[in-house]
Design a protein around this motif. Structure first.
Motif, PDB file in Angstrom:
ATOM      1  N   GLN A   1     -12.757  61.202  42.041  1.00 60.01           N
ATOM      2  CA  GLN A   1     -14.034  60.858  42.668  1.00 60.01           C
ATOM      3  C   GLN A   1     -14.622  59.578  42.093  1.00 60.01           C
ATOM      4  O   GLN A   1     -15.341  58.867  42.781  1.00 60.01           O
ATOM      5  N   GLU A   2     -14.293  59.267  40.853  1.00 56.53           N
ATOM      6  CA  GLU A   2     -14.797  58.029  40.257  1.00 56.53           C
ATOM      7  C   GLU A   2     -14.265  56.811  41.010  1.00 56.53           C
ATOM      8  O   GLU A   2     -14.975  55.818  41.195  1.00 56.53           O
ATOM      9  N   ALA A   3     -13.004  56.864  41.468  1.00 55.43           N
ATOM     10  CA  ALA A   3     -12.427  55.755  42.239  1.00 55.43           C
ATOM     11  C   ALA A   3     -13.120  55.633  43.588  1.00 55.43           C
ATOM     12  O   ALA A   3     -13.399  54.530  44.061  1.00 55.43           O
ATOM     13  N   VAL A   4     -13.416  56.767  44.193  1.00 62.50           N
ATOM     14  CA  VAL A   4     -14.126  56.772  45.471  1.00 62.50           C
ATOM     15  C   VAL A   4     -15.537  56.218  45.273  1.00 62.50           C
ATOM     16  O   VAL A   4     -16.010  55.402  46.064  1.00 62.50           O
ATOM     17  N   ALA A   5     -16.179  56.628  44.204  1.00 64.94           N
ATOM     18  CA  ALA A   5     -17.538  56.153  43.907  1.00 64.94           C
ATOM     19  C   ALA A   5     -17.546  54.638  43.736  1.00 64.94           C
ATOM     20  O   ALA A   5     -18.431  53.950  44.265  1.00 64.94           O
ATOM     21  N   SER A   6     -16.565  54.114  43.031  1.00 69.21           N
ATOM     22  CA  SER A   6     -16.479  52.671  42.820  1.00 69.21           C
ATOM     23  C   SER A   6     -16.294  51.943  44.154  1.00 69.21           C
ATOM     24  O   SER A   6     -16.948  50.932  44.413  1.00 69.21           O
ATOM     25  N   LEU A   7     -15.427  52.458  44.996  1.00 68.75           N
ATOM     26  CA  LEU A   7     -15.166  51.844  46.299  1.00 68.75           C
ATOM     27  C   LEU A   7     -16.414  51.824  47.173  1.00 68.75           C
ATOM     28  O   LEU A   7     -16.709  50.828  47.829  1.00 68.75           O
TER      29      LEU A   7
ATOM     30  N   ALA B   1     -23.065  61.309  43.908  1.00 68.79           N
ATOM     31  CA  ALA B   1     -23.318  61.005  45.324  1.00 68.79           C
ATOM     32  C   ALA B   1     -22.058  61.234  46.156  1.00 68.79           C
ATOM     33  O   ALA B   1     -22.135  61.737  47.284  1.00 68.79           O
ATOM     34  N   VAL B   2     -20.896  60.893  45.605  1.00 69.44           N
ATOM     35  CA  VAL B   2     -19.627  61.151  46.294  1.00 69.44           C
ATOM     36  C   VAL B   2     -19.416  62.652  46.433  1.00 69.44           C
ATOM     37  O   VAL B   2     -19.055  63.148  47.500  1.00 69.44           O
ATOM     38  N   SER B   3     -19.642  63.382  45.358  1.00 62.05           N
ATOM     39  CA  SER B   3     -19.498  64.835  45.393  1.00 62.05           C
ATOM     40  C   SER B   3     -20.403  65.437  46.466  1.00 62.05           C
ATOM     41  O   SER B   3     -19.980  66.316  47.223  1.00 62.05           O
TER      42      SER B   3
END
Length: 102
Positions: free
Chosen positions: A47-53, A60-62
């Motif tokens: 999820q950290e990679a998604v958050a960065s993107l 917030a991604v979660s």
């Protein structure tokens, strides 16, 4: 359960019987969230990679992946790119895919 579709084309009538799926989703947002969760897990994308993107926090991604916050069309496009998918692929109801209960 099924429903009957009658089509009128060029003066001709055709009828089809289309079965209802056993499970249905309340909306395409639920479908997209379920597909995203599954694709991210299969590809082991954190999820950290998604958050960065997306320029968001991990929380917030979660929230988006759990359905607490709606995904935007822009989010879907960026995530599809990340996963090597077409955005439309994230909106297809897959048989046996269970929606997350809120």
């Amino acid at each position: 359960m099924s429903y009957r579709v009658t089509r009128y084309v060029a003066g001709m009538t055709t009828q089809s019987v289309i079965p209802f799926p056993e499970r249905d989703y309340t909306n395409l947002g639920d479908v997209a969230q379920a597909n995203l969760r599954a694709a991210l897990a299969r590809r082991q994308v954190p999820q950290e990679a998604v958050a960065s993107l997306l320029g968001l926090s991990q929380q917030a991604v979660s929230d988006r992946l759990r359905g607490r916050v709606k995904l935007t069309v822009d989010d879907l496009g960026r995530l599809a790119d990340l996963l090597g998918l077409e955005p439309a692929e994230l909106l297809v109801r897959h048989q046996g895919l269970e929606p997350r209960t809120r």
